[in-house]
Design a protein around this motif. Sequence first.
Motif, PDB file in Angstrom:
ATOM      1  N   ARG A 143      -8.744  -6.422  -0.834  1.00  0.00           N
ATOM      2  CA  ARG A 143      -9.480  -5.860   0.155  1.00  0.00           C
ATOM      3  C   ARG A 143      -8.414  -4.927   1.351  1.00  0.00           C
ATOM      4  O   ARG A 143      -8.980  -3.904   1.778  1.00  0.00           O
ATOM      5  N   SER A 187       1.373  -1.398  -0.166  1.00  0.00           N
ATOM      6  CA  SER A 187      -0.049  -0.244  -0.090  1.00  0.00           C
ATOM      7  C   SER A 187       0.629   1.304  -0.169  1.00  0.00           C
ATOM      8  O   SER A 187       0.072   2.446  -0.639  1.00  0.00           O
ATOM      9  N   LEU A 217     -14.457   6.402   3.250  1.00  0.00           N
ATOM     10  CA  LEU A 217     -14.304   5.750   4.537  1.00  0.00           C
ATOM     11  C   LEU A 217     -15.916   4.922   4.686  1.00  0.00           C
ATOM     12  O   LEU A 217     -15.511   4.362   5.394  1.00  0.00           O
ATOM     13  N   LEU A 223      -7.350   0.662  11.885  1.00  0.00           N
ATOM     14  CA  LEU A 223      -7.636  -0.895  11.117  1.00  0.00           C
ATOM     15  C   LEU A 223      -7.100  -1.961  12.146  1.00  0.00           C
ATOM     16  O   LEU A 223      -6.014  -2.307  12.220  1.00  0.00           O
ATOM     17  N   THR A 237     -14.121   1.528   3.656  1.00  0.00           N
ATOM     18  CA  THR A 237     -13.489   1.269   4.181  1.00  0.00           C
ATOM     19  C   THR A 237     -14.055   0.399   5.909  1.00  0.00           C
ATOM     20  O   THR A 237     -14.214  -1.121   5.956  1.00  0.00           O
ATOM     21  N   LYS A 238     -15.159   0.890   6.248  1.00  0.00           N
ATOM     22  CA  LYS A 238     -15.871   0.379   7.158  1.00  0.00           C
ATOM     23  C   LYS A 238     -16.579  -0.666   6.527  1.00  0.00           C
ATOM     24  O   LYS A 238     -17.001  -1.763   7.475  1.00  0.00           O
ATOM     25  N   ASN A 278      -7.523   3.945   1.204  1.00  0.00           N
ATOM     26  CA  ASN A 278      -8.081   5.212   1.695  1.00  0.00           C
ATOM     27  C   ASN A 278      -7.725   5.661   2.934  1.00  0.00           C
ATOM     28  O   ASN A 278      -7.949   7.081   2.686  1.00  0.00           O
ATOM     29  N   ILE A 279      -7.522   4.674   3.639  1.00  0.00           N
ATOM     30  CA  ILE A 279      -7.130   5.159   5.085  1.00  0.00           C
ATOM     31  C   ILE A 279      -5.825   6.620   4.705  1.00  0.00           C
ATOM     32  O   ILE A 279      -5.827   8.037   4.767  1.00  0.00           O
ATOM     33  N   MET A 334     -13.574  -3.802   6.285  1.00  0.00           N
ATOM     34  CA  MET A 334     -13.236  -3.859   7.546  1.00  0.00           C
ATOM     35  C   MET A 334     -14.720  -4.922   8.391  1.00  0.00           C
ATOM     36  O   MET A 334     -14.075  -6.668   8.595  1.00  0.00           O
ATOM     37  N   VAL A 376     -12.676  -0.604  12.075  1.00  0.00           N
ATOM     38  CA  VAL A 376     -11.946   0.397  11.717  1.00  0.00           C
ATOM     39  C   VAL A 376     -12.516   1.599  12.720  1.00  0.00           C
ATOM     40  O   VAL A 376     -13.605   1.683  12.688  1.00  0.00           O
ATOM     41  N   GLN A 433      -6.775  -2.160  -0.449  1.00  0.00           N
ATOM     42  CA  GLN A 433      -7.596  -1.035  -0.212  1.00  0.00           C
ATOM     43  C   GLN A 433      -8.024  -0.106   0.887  1.00  0.00           C
ATOM     44  O   GLN A 433      -8.745   0.921   0.524  1.00  0.00           O
ATOM     45  N   ALA A 434      -8.074  -0.883   1.633  1.00  0.00           N
ATOM     46  CA  ALA A 434      -9.529  -0.440   2.863  1.00  0.00           C
ATOM     47  C   ALA A 434      -7.991   0.863   3.208  1.00  0.00           C
ATOM     48  O   ALA A 434      -8.300   1.869   3.806  1.00  0.00           O
TER      49      ALA A 434
END
Length: 376
Positions: free
Chosen positions: A269, A238, A343, A371, A346-347, A276-277, A350, A357, A272-273
């Motif tokens: 995934r 990442s 976000l 996370l 992301t939520k 985003n953060i 997770m 998160v 990916q999360a």
Amino acid sequence: MLRSILALTTLTIIAGTLWITALIIHDRKMQRRFWGLFDLAPFGIALYDAIDGELLQANPSFTRILGSKGVALSYFDAIYDSSGKPKNSQHGVSSTLATHFRFSGLEGFFPIRNNAFIPIMLHGFRLDLQGKESVIWIIVEDISQRKEAERLKSEFISTVSHELRTPLTSISGALSLLTTNAVGELSGKAQQLLKIAQRNSDQLGFLINDLLDIEKLIAGKMDFNVIEFPVSEAITESLENIQNYATEKNITLNAQELSTTTVKADKQRLAQALNNILSNAIKFSPVNGQIRIWTKPHGQGLRIYVQDEGPGIAPEFRERMFQKFSQADSSDRRSKGGTGLGLAITKELMARMEGDVDFTSEAGQGATFWLEVPAA
């Protein structure tokens, strides 16, 4: 004196009688108003005995929504999803009220006539009366129309997104060929205009992908390939992928104390999360700022922390932080860019990987997002 005492006593009795009568009349008027509201309420209201769960009273809307169902409180203990499967993660009304005197916003599907399932939102509270048996009030809202509107909206967004993706791919491909002079040398002015067009084309592509991702997640149609892998691998990948974006903004990514613990998740995934953060942290960091990334064990899992030096997040925005299209300031979408979906995605990601998160922040002192991933 005797006559005066008798007269005073008589007047006192009459005055007391009139006062009590007035109170009774007032009480009856209030009861009539209450039962009028009870009968005319557009949502279902029912009163149950807290001991045996027997239905004591229900208004017409309750009967209209549930028909002959709901004659016992235990009816609300079996909550189903849209396909008619029991939702094991949800607590029933009885068990909820056993530990809490009230609850609100409990959603689920319940069988009604001909065993058809309808979406219902429940609210309730337990009323303990001194010297009398406790009762439970249940409020029932039929949210079928709202769910149907949400379904139509999701289908519309999904259809439009798919229809936009095909021509946008062709446009982006053509712009890439032009900017690399694949069809001939272009002037500096033309190159500048093409770069602007390609940048906006890429931004539109990100928006379409975000819309499709959030709709897939909500509909439960996104596939997850859960495997075991060292968490440091996902973090390193990442950071490599987002390094160019950080360089453009003159932001330093400082990764330290990265654990080699093996976690259980979908590697793509999770990346990916984390992207985003990280992109959010870069977006709101000051020029020449620093972002710290580290890991730390927590319970049965591992947390990945991302700390920025941005303006922080106001306390009143906390509840809306992970909602779709939410941004702390309406001007943020224009000045910082973004769709307000990162976000929220992301939520959901997770949650699907049995992780979590959240964040801590003080206004003016940056924010720290984390996370949490289950350990293998």
